[in-house]
Design a protein around this motif. Structure first.
Motif, PDB file in Angstrom:
ATOM      1  N   ALA A   1     128.983  71.809  11.793  1.00  0.00           N
ATOM      2  CA  ALA A   1     129.951  70.825  11.308  1.00  0.00           C
ATOM      3  C   ALA A   1     130.100  70.851   9.786  1.00  0.00           C
ATOM      4  N   ALA A   2     129.127  71.399   9.094  1.00  0.00           N
ATOM      5  CA  ALA A   2     129.211  71.689   7.657  1.00  0.00           C
ATOM      6  C   ALA A   2     129.607  70.507   6.784  1.00  0.00           C
ATOM      7  N   HIS A   3     128.999  69.377   6.990  1.00  0.00           N
ATOM      8  CA  HIS A   3     129.348  68.206   6.193  1.00  0.00           C
ATOM      9  C   HIS A   3     128.689  68.178   4.818  1.00  0.00           C
ATOM     10  N   LEU A   4     127.659  68.977   4.603  1.00  0.00           N
ATOM     11  CA  LEU A   4     126.916  68.925   3.346  1.00  0.00           C
ATOM     12  C   LEU A   4     127.792  69.095   2.105  1.00  0.00           C
ATOM     13  N   PRO A   5     128.637  70.123   2.009  1.00  0.00           N
ATOM     14  CA  PRO A   5     129.455  70.257   0.799  1.00  0.00           C
ATOM     15  C   PRO A   5     130.347  69.043   0.551  1.00  0.00           C
ATOM     16  N   GLY A   6     130.957  68.513   1.585  1.00  0.00           N
ATOM     17  CA  GLY A   6     131.841  67.359   1.440  1.00  0.00           C
ATOM     18  C   GLY A   6     131.103  66.101   1.039  1.00  0.00           C
ATOM     19  N   VAL A   7     129.927  65.887   1.598  1.00  0.00           N
ATOM     20  CA  VAL A   7     129.134  64.708   1.228  1.00  0.00           C
ATOM     21  C   VAL A   7     128.704  64.818  -0.236  1.00  0.00           C
ATOM     22  N   LEU A   8     128.289  65.997  -0.652  1.00  0.00           N
ATOM     23  CA  LEU A   8     127.937  66.179  -2.072  1.00  0.00           C
ATOM     24  C   LEU A   8     129.149  65.904  -2.949  1.00  0.00           C
TER      25      LEU A   8
ATOM     26  N   LEU B   1     131.461  66.859 -10.215  1.00  0.00           N
ATOM     27  CA  LEU B   1     131.261  68.287 -10.454  1.00  0.00           C
ATOM     28  C   LEU B   1     131.958  69.113  -9.373  1.00  0.00           C
ATOM     29  N   PRO B   2     132.368  70.341  -9.706  1.00  0.00           N
ATOM     30  CA  PRO B   2     132.929  71.212  -8.676  1.00  0.00           C
ATOM     31  C   PRO B   2     131.855  71.560  -7.639  1.00  0.00           C
ATOM     32  N   VAL B   3     132.242  71.507  -6.385  1.00  0.00           N
ATOM     33  CA  VAL B   3     131.355  71.883  -5.282  1.00  0.00           C
ATOM     34  C   VAL B   3     131.995  73.063  -4.566  1.00  0.00           C
ATOM     35  N   ILE B   4     131.197  74.094  -4.364  1.00  0.00           N
ATOM     36  CA  ILE B   4     131.639  75.294  -3.649  1.00  0.00           C
ATOM     37  C   ILE B   4     130.883  75.339  -2.335  1.00  0.00           C
ATOM     38  N   GLY B   5     131.618  75.340  -1.233  1.00  0.00           N
ATOM     39  CA  GLY B   5     130.996  75.390   0.078  1.00  0.00           C
ATOM     40  C   GLY B   5     130.899  76.808   0.593  1.00  0.00           C
ATOM     41  N   VAL B   6     129.755  77.126   1.166  1.00  0.00           N
ATOM     42  CA  VAL B   6     129.539  78.417   1.820  1.00  0.00           C
ATOM     43  C   VAL B   6     129.380  78.151   3.312  1.00  0.00           C
ATOM     44  N   PRO B   7     130.408  78.448   4.095  1.00  0.00           N
ATOM     45  CA  PRO B   7     130.270  78.271   5.540  1.00  0.00           C
ATOM     46  C   PRO B   7     129.307  79.322   6.098  1.00  0.00           C
ATOM     47  N   VAL B   8     128.344  78.865   6.879  1.00  0.00           N
ATOM     48  CA  VAL B   8     127.323  79.753   7.428  1.00  0.00           C
ATOM     49  C   VAL B   8     127.720  80.171   8.841  1.00  0.00           C
ATOM     50  N   LYS B   9     127.657  81.464   9.082  1.00  0.00           N
ATOM     51  CA  LYS B   9     127.960  81.991  10.416  1.00  0.00           C
ATOM     52  C   LYS B   9     126.848  81.565  11.364  1.00  0.00           C
ATOM     53  N   SER B  10     127.190  80.670  12.279  1.00  0.00           N
ATOM     54  CA  SER B  10     126.198  80.178  13.236  1.00  0.00           C
ATOM     55  C   SER B  10     126.915  79.490  14.386  1.00  0.00           C
ATOM     56  N   GLY B  11     126.172  79.239  15.433  1.00  0.00           N
ATOM     57  CA  GLY B  11     126.686  78.471  16.550  1.00  0.00           C
ATOM     58  C   GLY B  11     127.706  79.219  17.385  1.00  0.00           C
TER      59      GLY B  11
ATOM     60  N   LEU C   1     130.863  79.043  17.492  1.00  0.00           N
ATOM     61  CA  LEU C   1     132.113  79.448  16.848  1.00  0.00           C
ATOM     62  C   LEU C   1     131.904  80.409  15.676  1.00  0.00           C
ATOM     63  N   ASP C   2     130.689  80.913  15.490  1.00  0.00           N
ATOM     64  CA  ASP C   2     130.366  81.922  14.471  1.00  0.00           C
ATOM     65  C   ASP C   2     130.784  81.533  13.055  1.00  0.00           C
ATOM     66  N   GLY C   3     130.758  80.255  12.749  1.00  0.00           N
ATOM     67  CA  GLY C   3     131.044  79.812  11.391  1.00  0.00           C
ATOM     68  C   GLY C   3     132.460  79.348  11.148  1.00  0.00           C
ATOM     69  N   VAL C   4     133.350  79.555  12.102  1.00  0.00           N
ATOM     70  CA  VAL C   4     134.733  79.105  11.924  1.00  0.00           C
ATOM     71  C   VAL C   4     134.780  77.582  11.826  1.00  0.00           C
ATOM     72  N   ASP C   5     133.944  76.907  12.617  1.00  0.00           N
ATOM     73  CA  ASP C   5     133.875  75.448  12.535  1.00  0.00           C
ATOM     74  C   ASP C   5     133.416  75.002  11.149  1.00  0.00           C
ATOM     75  N   ALA C   6     132.442  75.702  10.584  1.00  0.00           N
ATOM     76  CA  ALA C   6     131.952  75.373   9.242  1.00  0.00           C
ATOM     77  C   ALA C   6     133.045  75.614   8.205  1.00  0.00           C
ATOM     78  N   LEU C   7     133.759  76.730   8.333  1.00  0.00           N
ATOM     79  CA  LEU C   7     134.855  77.033   7.407  1.00  0.00           C
ATOM     80  C   LEU C   7     135.897  75.923   7.425  1.00  0.00           C
ATOM     81  N   TYR C   8     136.308  75.508   8.603  1.00  0.00           N
ATOM     82  CA  TYR C   8     137.302  74.435   8.707  1.00  0.00           C
ATOM     83  C   TYR C   8     136.769  73.125   8.143  1.00  0.00           C
ATOM     84  N   SER C   9     135.517  72.809   8.427  1.00  0.00           N
ATOM     85  CA  SER C   9     134.942  71.553   7.926  1.00  0.00           C
ATOM     86  C   SER C   9     134.909  71.521   6.403  1.00  0.00           C
ATOM     87  N   ILE C  10     134.657  72.665   5.789  1.00  0.00           N
ATOM     88  CA  ILE C  10     134.598  72.726   4.331  1.00  0.00           C
ATOM     89  C   ILE C  10     136.003  72.728   3.733  1.00  0.00           C
ATOM     90  N   ALA C  11     136.902  73.502   4.322  1.00  0.00           N
ATOM     91  CA  ALA C  11     138.241  73.650   3.748  1.00  0.00           C
ATOM     92  C   ALA C  11     139.140  72.436   3.981  1.00  0.00           C
TER      93      ALA C  11
END
Length: 172
Positions: free
Chosen positions: A68-75, A81-91, A93-103
């Motif tokens: 779900a990749a909420h860490l970058p958004g919560v920070l 400060l600028p926050v750069i999210g790195v979606p991790v390939k896992s689960g 959906l192989d990271g697509v869910d993380a990419l969407y959650s960050i973007a």
């Protein structure tokens, strides 16, 4: 020298991936700190990290998260400060869910996103942000880009010399 970049991992399982960010920041001579936190399992710690980042001298935060990749958004919600999210390939959906959650952050809480498992690019982007006010880092980035171009030129010359089959046989 103050620490300029905070790298926050959602889990210790992200460390092998984020080693690429660490190596890249070291290449550019940029100081960093590493922390493990979780938007879900340690929300108070995560919020406190973000709230104190600016006063501690950080200029950029890189946050790695999968699923779900909420860490970058919560920070990002707790700092300017600028926050750069790195979606991790896992689960599943192989990271697509993380990419969407960050973007797909709501208006007012931007998070920059790099490619899935793009830790190296996250560090380069952090370096580019720091280079806006640091001539030494800017010059190192210019040299880095020149090295990239040189690598392409060398590969092109080798392809012309060896032809397709020769190039591929040497490459393997």
């Amino acid at each position: 020298m103050s620490v300029l970049v905070g790298i926050v991992l959602g889990s210790d399982s992200d460390l092998p991936l984020m080693k690429d960010a660490v190596k890249t920041l070291e290449k550019f001579g940029i100081s960093y700190e590493l922390s493990i936190s979780s938007a879900h399992r340690a929300p108070d710690k995560t919020a406190a990290y973000a709230r104190t980042a600016e006063s501690r001298g950080l200029k950029v935060i890189i946050a790695a998260a999968g699923l779900a990749a909420h860490l970058p958004g919560v920070l990002a919600a707790h700092t300017v400060l600028p926050v750069i999210g790195v979606p991790v390939k896992s689960g599943a959906l192989d990271g697509v869910d993380a990419l969407y959650s960050i973007a797909q952050m709501p208006p007012g809480i931007p998070v920059a996103s790099v490619a899935i498992n793009g830790a190296k690019n996250a560090a380069i982007l952090a370096a580019q942000i720091i280079a806006l006010s640091d001539d030494t880092v800017r010059q190192k980035l210019h040299r880095f880009k020149e090295e990239l171009a040189g690598e392409v030129e060398a590969k092109d010359a080798r392809l012309k010399e060896l032809g397709v089959d020769g190039y591929l046989s040497v490459k393997q």
